[in-house]
Design a protein around this motif. Sequence first.
Motif, PDB file in Angstrom:
ATOM      1  N   PRO A  55      -1.578 -18.966  -2.107  1.00 19.07           N
ATOM      2  CA  PRO A  55      -1.950 -17.550  -2.223  1.00 19.07           C
ATOM      3  C   PRO A  55      -3.290 -17.342  -2.926  1.00 19.07           C
ATOM      4  O   PRO A  55      -4.006 -16.382  -2.616  1.00 19.07           O
ATOM      5  N   ALA A  56      -3.624 -18.248  -3.845  1.00 18.81           N
ATOM      6  CA  ALA A  56      -4.886 -18.109  -4.571  1.00 18.81           C
ATOM      7  C   ALA A  56      -6.096 -18.294  -3.666  1.00 18.81           C
ATOM      8  O   ALA A  56      -7.215 -17.915  -4.027  1.00 18.81           O
ATOM      9  N   SER A  57      -5.886 -18.875  -2.469  1.00 18.78           N
ATOM     10  CA  SER A  57      -7.000 -19.084  -1.543  1.00 18.78           C
ATOM     11  C   SER A  57      -7.298 -17.839  -0.705  1.00 18.78           C
ATOM     12  O   SER A  57      -8.300 -17.805   0.007  1.00 18.78           O
ATOM     13  N   ILE A  58      -6.436 -16.836  -0.793  1.00 16.07           N
ATOM     14  CA  ILE A  58      -6.627 -15.603  -0.027  1.00 16.07           C
ATOM     15  C   ILE A  58      -7.388 -14.597  -0.872  1.00 16.07           C
ATOM     16  O   ILE A  58      -6.971 -14.247  -1.977  1.00 16.07           O
ATOM     17  N   ASP A  59      -8.519 -14.137  -0.361  1.00 17.17           N
ATOM     18  CA  ASP A  59      -9.362 -13.205  -1.105  1.00 17.17           C
ATOM     19  C   ASP A  59      -8.864 -11.769  -1.038  1.00 17.17           C
ATOM     20  O   ASP A  59      -9.029 -11.002  -1.993  1.00 17.17           O
ATOM     21  N   VAL A  60      -8.274 -11.392   0.099  1.00 19.70           N
ATOM     22  CA  VAL A  60      -7.886  -9.987   0.274  1.00 19.70           C
ATOM     23  C   VAL A  60      -6.885  -9.878   1.415  1.00 19.70           C
ATOM     24  O   VAL A  60      -6.880 -10.701   2.340  1.00 19.70           O
ATOM     25  N   ILE A  61      -6.041  -8.863   1.326  1.00 24.22           N
ATOM     26  CA  ILE A  61      -5.136  -8.494   2.412  1.00 24.22           C
ATOM     27  C   ILE A  61      -5.590  -7.147   2.974  1.00 24.22           C
ATOM     28  O   ILE A  61      -5.817  -6.197   2.216  1.00 24.22           O
ATOM     29  N   GLY A  62      -5.723  -7.065   4.277  1.00 21.31           N
ATOM     30  CA  GLY A  62      -5.982  -5.798   4.952  1.00 21.31           C
ATOM     31  C   GLY A  62      -4.662  -5.240   5.456  1.00 21.31           C
ATOM     32  O   GLY A  62      -4.015  -5.845   6.319  1.00 21.31           O
ATOM     33  N   PHE A  63      -4.231  -4.118   4.926  1.00 20.44           N
ATOM     34  CA  PHE A  63      -2.883  -3.562   5.136  1.00 20.44           C
ATOM     35  C   PHE A  63      -2.996  -2.251   5.881  1.00 20.44           C
ATOM     36  O   PHE A  63      -3.430  -1.245   5.321  1.00 20.44           O
ATOM     37  N   HIS A  64      -2.585  -2.245   7.147  1.00 22.49           N
ATOM     38  CA  HIS A  64      -2.656  -1.013   7.918  1.00 22.49           C
ATOM     39  C   HIS A  64      -1.572  -0.031   7.534  1.00 22.49           C
ATOM     40  O   HIS A  64      -1.803   1.176   7.476  1.00 22.49           O
ATOM     41  N   GLY A  65      -0.361  -0.520   7.259  1.00 19.17           N
ATOM     42  CA  GLY A  65       0.770   0.365   7.052  1.00 19.17           C
ATOM     43  C   GLY A  65       1.343   0.814   8.388  1.00 19.17           C
ATOM     44  O   GLY A  65       0.937   0.343   9.457  1.00 19.17           O
ATOM     45  N   GLN A  66       2.303   1.724   8.342  1.00 19.87           N
ATOM     46  CA  GLN A  66       2.963   2.219   9.550  1.00 19.87           C
ATOM     47  C   GLN A  66       2.573   3.667   9.797  1.00 19.87           C
ATOM     48  O   GLN A  66       2.843   4.540   8.969  1.00 19.87           O
ATOM     49  N   THR A  67       1.924   3.934  10.907  1.00 22.98           N
ATOM     50  CA  THR A  67       1.567   5.312  11.230  1.00 22.98           C
ATOM     51  C   THR A  67       2.823   6.108  11.569  1.00 22.98           C
ATOM     52  O   THR A  67       3.602   5.717  12.444  1.00 22.98           O
ATOM     53  N   VAL A  68       3.017   7.219  10.867  1.00 22.16           N
ATOM     54  CA  VAL A  68       4.127   8.122  11.189  1.00 22.16           C
ATOM     55  C   VAL A  68       3.627   9.457  11.735  1.00 22.16           C
ATOM     56  O   VAL A  68       4.397  10.202  12.336  1.00 22.16           O
ATOM     57  N   LEU A  69       2.340   9.736  11.519  1.00 23.46           N
ATOM     58  CA  LEU A  69       1.761  10.970  12.059  1.00 23.46           C
ATOM     59  C   LEU A  69       0.255  10.782  12.188  1.00 23.46           C
ATOM     60  O   LEU A  69      -0.394  10.272  11.279  1.00 23.46           O
ATOM     61  N   HIS A  70      -0.281  11.193  13.329  1.00 20.10           N
ATOM     62  CA  HIS A  70      -1.735  11.136  13.509  1.00 20.10           C
ATOM     63  C   HIS A  70      -2.166  12.407  14.227  1.00 20.10           C
ATOM     64  O   HIS A  70      -1.944  12.574  15.428  1.00 20.10           O
ATOM     65  N   ARG A  71      -2.739  13.331  13.454  1.00 21.67           N
ATOM     66  CA  ARG A  71      -3.155  14.623  13.980  1.00 21.67           C
ATOM     67  C   ARG A  71      -4.570  14.907  13.468  1.00 21.67           C
ATOM     68  O   ARG A  71      -4.796  15.765  12.606  1.00 21.67           O
ATOM     69  N   PRO A  72      -5.547  14.172  13.995  1.00 18.80           N
ATOM     70  CA  PRO A  72      -6.899  14.255  13.436  1.00 18.80           C
ATOM     71  C   PRO A  72      -7.551  15.620  13.562  1.00 18.80           C
ATOM     72  O   PRO A  72      -8.412  15.969  12.740  1.00 18.80           O
ATOM     73  N   ASP A  73      -7.177  16.402  14.576  1.00 17.57           N
ATOM     74  CA  ASP A  73      -7.784  17.729  14.704  1.00 17.57           C
ATOM     75  C   ASP A  73      -7.421  18.621  13.525  1.00 17.57           C
ATOM     76  O   ASP A  73      -8.124  19.592  13.236  1.00 17.57           O
ATOM     77  N   ASP A  74      -6.324  18.274  12.833  1.00 15.69           N
ATOM     78  CA  ASP A  74      -5.940  18.971  11.607  1.00 15.69           C
ATOM     79  C   ASP A  74      -6.367  18.196  10.360  1.00 15.69           C
ATOM     80  O   ASP A  74      -5.933  18.498   9.254  1.00 15.69           O
ATOM     81  N   ARG A  75      -7.212  17.178  10.585  1.00 11.62           N
ATOM     82  CA  ARG A  75      -7.659  16.275   9.513  1.00 11.62           C
ATOM     83  C   ARG A  75      -6.466  15.670   8.767  1.00 11.62           C
ATOM     84  O   ARG A  75      -6.431  15.604   7.531  1.00 11.62           O
ATOM     85  N   LEU A  76      -5.511  15.209   9.554  1.00 10.64           N
ATOM     86  CA  LEU A  76      -4.281  14.677   8.979  1.00 10.64           C
ATOM     87  C   LEU A  76      -3.886  13.387   9.684  1.00 10.64           C
ATOM     88  O   LEU A  76      -3.692  13.366  10.899  1.00 10.64           O
ATOM     89  N   THR A  77      -3.781  12.324   8.923  1.00  9.80           N
ATOM     90  CA  THR A  77      -3.241  11.064   9.424  1.00  9.80           C
ATOM     91  C   THR A  77      -2.424  10.447   8.304  1.00  9.80           C
ATOM     92  O   THR A  77      -2.849  10.441   7.145  1.00  9.80           O
ATOM     93  N   ILE A  78      -1.240   9.945   8.628  1.00  8.27           N
ATOM     94  CA  ILE A  78      -0.348   9.406   7.603  1.00  8.27           C
ATOM     95  C   ILE A  78       0.106   8.014   8.012  1.00  8.27           C
ATOM     96  O   ILE A  78       0.781   7.846   9.032  1.00  8.27           O
ATOM     97  N   GLN A  79      -0.279   7.028   7.202  1.00 10.28           N
ATOM     98  CA  GLN A  79       0.214   5.656   7.347  1.00 10.28           C
ATOM     99  C   GLN A  79       1.015   5.337   6.085  1.00 10.28           C
ATOM    100  O   GLN A  79       0.457   5.316   4.987  1.00 10.28           O
ATOM    101  N   ILE A  80       2.318   5.147   6.254  1.00 10.30           N
ATOM    102  CA  ILE A  80       3.133   4.845   5.082  1.00 10.30           C
ATOM    103  C   ILE A  80       3.003   3.371   4.727  1.00 10.30           C
ATOM    104  O   ILE A  80       2.800   2.515   5.573  1.00 10.30           O
ATOM    105  N   GLY A  81       3.134   3.103   3.429  1.00 10.48           N
ATOM    106  CA  GLY A  81       2.974   1.756   2.896  1.00 10.48           C
ATOM    107  C   GLY A  81       2.243   1.851   1.569  1.00 10.48           C
ATOM    108  O   GLY A  81       1.161   2.437   1.496  1.00 10.48           O
ATOM    109  N   ASP A  82       2.821   1.296   0.539  1.00  4.70           N
ATOM    110  CA  ASP A  82       2.285   1.384  -0.819  1.00  4.70           C
ATOM    111  C   ASP A  82       1.387   0.184  -1.076  1.00  4.70           C
ATOM    112  O   ASP A  82       1.855  -0.917  -1.357  1.00  4.70           O
ATOM    113  N   GLY A  83       0.087   0.392  -0.966  1.00  9.76           N
ATOM    114  CA  GLY A  83      -0.865  -0.705  -1.130  1.00  9.76           C
ATOM    115  C   GLY A  83      -0.846  -1.320  -2.508  1.00  9.76           C
ATOM    116  O   GLY A  83      -0.971  -2.541  -2.658  1.00  9.76           O
TER     117      GLY A  83
END
Length: 383
Positions: free
Chosen positions: A95-123
């Motif tokens: 694990p010490a050899s890994i510099d970073v994790i890129g975590f997308h999470g789970q999209t539960v809502l994507h409504r960009p016209d309302d400036r709203l996008t929700i990806q659940i997951g506690d970084g």
Amino acid sequence: MRTWRAIGLMSGTSMDGIDIAVLETDGETVSRFGPAALHPYREDEVALLRRAVEEARSLTSRDARPGAVADAEQMSTLLHAGAVRMFLDANGIDPASIDVIGFHGQTVLHRPDDRLTIQIGDGQALADETGIRVVYDLRAADVAEGGQGAPLVPVYHRALAAMLDRPRPIAVLNIGGVANVTFIDGIPDPYACDTGPGNALIDDFMRARRGEIRDENGGAAARGKVDEAAVARVLKHSFFALKPPKSLDRNAFREWVADRAQLAEKNVEDGAATLAAITAATVATIVPHLPEAPRSWIVCGGGANNATLVRMLGERLAPARVETAGDVGWNADAIEAQAFAYMAVRSLRGLPITFPTTTAVPKPMTGGVLAEPRAAGRKRMSL
């Protein structure tokens, strides 16, 4: 330039599991592809994620976590942490050899016209659980500035295409729950958008009719008959006349297609065939909106594993050459996870991950929130 070793995590709208991959990159070029794997979800885990998506449809705040949404976020975070630990152990990676994790999470809502996008997951919790710093919430900054927040992967498609000897222009077509395309022809920034439904409608149809998570290899669709009149009715949706950039929520076409394609009246084979044809046809509608017609199409994501869908794409996109990511030497199932590893490094370097030509954001934007692991001895999360 320093090379970073990063892990990417992707849980897409198809909800088949957590894709995980290692990538070595400076955030511009790819130095080395590492191992990749899928950590599949159990049926009860998928059920909770689907409940969270349904409950999220009425949300108006990206910080709201009612009921199943909160439960799904905690579960998802723990599952991602467990997937990382098992993956590192299975591949003998320190694990010490890994510099970073890129975590997308789970999209539960994507409504960009309302400036709203929700990806659940506690970084932050993921960083604490793994002991590795995490870059997460990669769509939010773009949406806050008026961008569509999707697609995000084109910046990585550009890096992959730079390594490829194929006639230009190249279109990289990612078919997950939603399908998106990246147009690459030497212009400085990638040009991309969502094209329409991907696997989500087919997956939902197979689950409802047979309790199966997908149409494996397009087998049911191969035995069915396409309702071309239904395909034509679906294509009348205004989305397909819009010029890029444009993006979709997973469920954006669910009611429209069910009604216009008259799915309730079709048997499993004809329904699967018609839905596959709809996906292929909606991809073809993007060609007139691109700077020019691509000469090469490379299909990745879960859709690359559906032979019937790939065949239909070849028919709809002729005379262009249509290949799968596997045909050109890429790991089709790992590309999105690799992309989030790549974007995490770009985020750390302050490099843009979205562009006016991919999400309609006013200017190239970096994105993501950095979480550093906190001191050992903390109380671990539990369900």
